[in-house]
Enzyme design. Structure first.
Site, PDB file in Angstrom:
ATOM      1  CB  ALA A 122      -0.884  -0.026   1.234  1.00  0.00           C
ATOM      2  N   GLY A 136       0.531  -4.925   0.856  1.00  0.00           N
ATOM      3  CA  GLY A 136      -0.657  -4.941   0.006  1.00  0.00           C
ATOM      4  C   GLY A 136      -0.405  -5.595  -1.346  1.00  0.00           C
ATOM      5  CD  GLU A 160      -2.366  -7.469   2.863  1.00  0.00           C
ATOM      6  OE1 GLU A 160      -1.917  -6.340   2.547  1.00  0.00           O
ATOM      7  OE2 GLU A 160      -2.984  -7.685   3.906  1.00  0.00           O
ATOM      8  CD  GLU A 186       1.759  -5.462   5.607  1.00  0.00           C
ATOM      9  OE1 GLU A 186       2.511  -6.407   5.939  1.00  0.00           O
ATOM     10  OE2 GLU A 186       0.957  -5.540   4.668  1.00  0.00           O
TER      11      GLU A 186
HETATM   12  N1  CAA Z   1       4.618   3.171  -0.665  1.00  0.00           N
HETATM   13  C1  CAA Z   1       5.032   4.343  -1.185  1.00  0.00           C
HETATM   14  N2  CAA Z   1       6.196   4.463  -1.857  1.00  0.00           N
HETATM   15  C2  CAA Z   1       6.982   3.381  -1.966  1.00  0.00           C
HETATM   16  C3  CAA Z   1       6.611   2.131  -1.443  1.00  0.00           C
HETATM   17  C4  CAA Z   1       5.370   2.042  -0.758  1.00  0.00           C
HETATM   18  N3  CAA Z   1       4.899   0.895  -0.255  1.00  0.00           N
HETATM   19  N4  CAA Z   1       7.590   1.247  -1.704  1.00  0.00           N
HETATM   20  C5  CAA Z   1       8.530   1.907  -2.380  1.00  0.00           C
HETATM   21  N5  CAA Z   1       8.184   3.196  -2.546  1.00  0.00           N
HETATM   22  C6  CAA Z   1       8.923   4.263  -3.217  1.00  0.00           C
HETATM   23  C7  CAA Z   1      10.124   4.709  -2.398  1.00  0.00           C
HETATM   24  O1  CAA Z   1       9.740   5.625  -1.405  1.00  0.00           O
HETATM   25  C8  CAA Z   1      10.998   5.304  -3.468  1.00  0.00           C
HETATM   26  O2  CAA Z   1      10.511   6.593  -3.785  1.00  0.00           O
HETATM   27  P1  CAA Z   1      11.540   7.857  -3.816  1.00  0.00           P
HETATM   28  O3  CAA Z   1      12.458   7.534  -4.981  1.00  0.00           O
HETATM   29  O4  CAA Z   1      10.634   9.012  -4.061  1.00  0.00           O
HETATM   30  O5  CAA Z   1      12.254   7.869  -2.514  1.00  0.00           O
HETATM   31  C9  CAA Z   1      10.719   4.424  -4.690  1.00  0.00           C
HETATM   32  O6  CAA Z   1       9.472   3.763  -4.424  1.00  0.00           O
HETATM   33  C10 CAA Z   1      11.777   3.347  -4.886  1.00  0.00           C
HETATM   34  O7  CAA Z   1      11.897   2.629  -3.656  1.00  0.00           O
HETATM   35  P2  CAA Z   1      13.307   2.367  -2.932  1.00  0.00           P
HETATM   36  O8  CAA Z   1      14.270   3.455  -3.226  1.00  0.00           O
HETATM   37  O9  CAA Z   1      13.027   2.069  -1.491  1.00  0.00           O
HETATM   38  O10 CAA Z   1      13.759   1.051  -3.715  1.00  0.00           O
HETATM   39  P3  CAA Z   1      14.738  -0.095  -3.197  1.00  0.00           P
HETATM   40  O11 CAA Z   1      15.024  -0.944  -4.389  1.00  0.00           O
HETATM   41  O12 CAA Z   1      15.887   0.485  -2.449  1.00  0.00           O
HETATM   42  O13 CAA Z   1      13.882  -0.940  -2.116  1.00  0.00           O
HETATM   43  C11 CAA Z   1      11.902  -2.081  -1.322  1.00  0.00           C
HETATM   44  C12 CAA Z   1      12.771  -1.690  -2.546  1.00  0.00           C
HETATM   45  C13 CAA Z   1      12.674  -3.065  -0.432  1.00  0.00           C
HETATM   46  C14 CAA Z   1      10.642  -2.746  -1.855  1.00  0.00           C
HETATM   47  C15 CAA Z   1      11.558  -0.805  -0.497  1.00  0.00           C
HETATM   48  O14 CAA Z   1      11.041   0.175  -1.394  1.00  0.00           O
HETATM   49  C16 CAA Z   1      10.528  -1.027   0.566  1.00  0.00           C
HETATM   50  O15 CAA Z   1      10.838  -1.572   1.611  1.00  0.00           O
HETATM   51  N6  CAA Z   1       9.281  -0.580   0.315  1.00  0.00           N
HETATM   52  C17 CAA Z   1       8.216  -0.642   1.299  1.00  0.00           C
HETATM   53  C18 CAA Z   1       7.704  -2.064   1.488  1.00  0.00           C
HETATM   54  C19 CAA Z   1       6.625  -2.073   2.531  1.00  0.00           C
HETATM   55  O16 CAA Z   1       6.831  -1.763   3.679  1.00  0.00           O
HETATM   56  N7  CAA Z   1       5.419  -2.472   2.109  1.00  0.00           N
HETATM   57  C20 CAA Z   1       4.254  -2.534   3.007  1.00  0.00           C
HETATM   58  C21 CAA Z   1       3.492  -1.244   2.897  1.00  0.00           C
HETATM   59  S1  CAA Z   1       2.194  -1.107   4.104  1.00  0.00           S
HETATM   60  C22 CAA Z   1       0.950  -2.074   3.504  1.00  0.00           C
HETATM   61  O17 CAA Z   1       1.024  -2.629   2.435  1.00  0.00           O
HETATM   62  C23 CAA Z   1      -0.259  -2.156   4.409  1.00  0.00           C
HETATM   63  C24 CAA Z   1      -1.210  -3.225   4.036  1.00  0.00           C
HETATM   64  O18 CAA Z   1      -1.133  -4.362   4.329  1.00  0.00           O
HETATM   65  C25 CAA Z   1      -2.386  -2.883   3.330  1.00  0.00           C
END
Ligand code: CAA
Length: 258
Positions: free
Chosen positions: A65, A109, A112, A132
């Site tokens: 998400a 998400g 999911e 999460e």
């Molecule tokens: N939401 C918003 N933006 C996101 C995102 C997310 N879930 N995941 C990645 N991005 C964005 C980053 O902020 C980044 O943007 P900027 O360039 O503006 O900073 C861009 O995408 C590229 O991401 P990274 O630089 O972090 O890329 P990476 O290759 O270094 O890492 C990754 C990849 C390990 C997937 C890392 O992006 C990450 O950990 N993302 C978040 C994963 C996460 O926590 N997901 C769960 C979200 S909460 C949820 O989903 C709730 C639910 O159950 C409904």
């Protein structure tokens, strides 16, 4: 129809929906959910569409998400908007098969969303996870329930409590995905499966989907009874006559969806 967050095309009875927010690794924003809901409504309404494939990019199916959108929200916002409920419900009630073709990250998400689909084919670079917990929250689109049903309590608990990701080989061993294919073949393999489904009796396909779904919702006795009743009812369709006649006459069936 064109969308800000998706690329959608329909060919040979299959609608391919590509999540398209590369700058955010296809994070599932509210706008994306609205677009996805619209695209699925259109696919459901179009008799020519028999199957849907949802995919992302080589790097990310969806990284979760949209954290940046959620970050300032209050409990009143989340509860008041019933955040995620409408998008998930649209997929849960979708009657035609949906295949998730997953490459790269399917996190939170994203994992999911893949699990909401009817089956998952993944590329050898896929990574699944429910991270999460690292954000101080929890899955909110069914992850604690569906992942546990797919992979069992121990693995689901470990992944959800530690945020550990599962690679493609582990996901296949654990039963999360139907199969793993080389990254370059992912779209082709998913489209081949979807086109096969699109060539079959659409009524029979929908009933088969309902029968398998019932396995998650009923006791074994009730599920087997439902299966038998639906199996009997398939004999009311012309497609049953056509499918069996074609076998006997050694020709390809011509299903009409009647
Ligand atoms: N939401 C918003 N933006 C996101 C995102 C997310 N879930 N995941 C990645 N991005 C964005 C980053 O902020 C980044 O943007 P900027 O360039 O503006 O900073 C861009 O995408 C590229 O991401 P990274 O630089 O972090 O890329 P990476 O290759 O270094 O890492 C990754 C990849 C390990 C997937 C890392 O992006 C990450 O950990 N993302 C978040 C994963 C996460 O926590 N997901 C769960 C979200 S909460 C949820 O989903 C709730 C639910 O159950 C409904």
């Amino acid at each position: 129809m064109s969308y800000e967050t998706l690329i959608v095309e329909t060919n040979e009875g299959v609608t391919l929906i590509r999540l398209n927010r590369p700058q955010a690794l296809n994070a599932l924003s509210s706008e994306l959910w609205t677009d996805l809901t619209d695209a699925l409504n259109a696919a459901e309404a179009d008799d020519a569409v028999r199957c849907v494939v949802i995919t992302g990019s080589a790097k990310a199916f969806a990284a979760g998400a949209d954290i940046k959108e959620m970050q300032p929200k209050s409990y009143a916002d989340m509860f008041g908007e019933n955040f995620f409920a409408a998008g998930a419900a649209r997929i849960e009630s979708f009657r035609k098969p949906i295949i998730a073709a997953v490459a790269g990250y399917a996190l939170g998400g994203g994992c999911e969303l893949a699990m909401l689909c009817d089956f998952i084919i993944c590329a050898d670079n896929a990574k699944f996870g429910q991270p999460e917990i690292n954000l101080g929250v929890a899955p909110g689109i069914g992850g604690t329930q569906r992942l546990t049903r797919f992979v069992g309590k121990s693995k689901a608990m470990e992944m959800i409590l530690t945020g550990r990701m599962m690679d493609a080989a582990e996901a296949e061993r654990a039963g999360l995905v139907s199969r793993v294919v080389p990254l370059d073949d992912l779209e082709n393999e998913a489209m081949t499966a979807a086109k096969k489904i699109a060539s079959l009796s659409p009524l029979s396909v929908m009933m088969n989907k309902e029968m398998v779904e019932a396995a998650y919702e009923t006791t074994l006795t009730q599920g087997v009874k439902l299966e038998r009743r639906l199996f009997h009812s398939l004999f009311a369709f012309d497609d049953q006559k056509e499918g069996m006649a074609a076998f006997v006459e050694k020709r390809k069936p011509d299903f009409k969806g009647r």
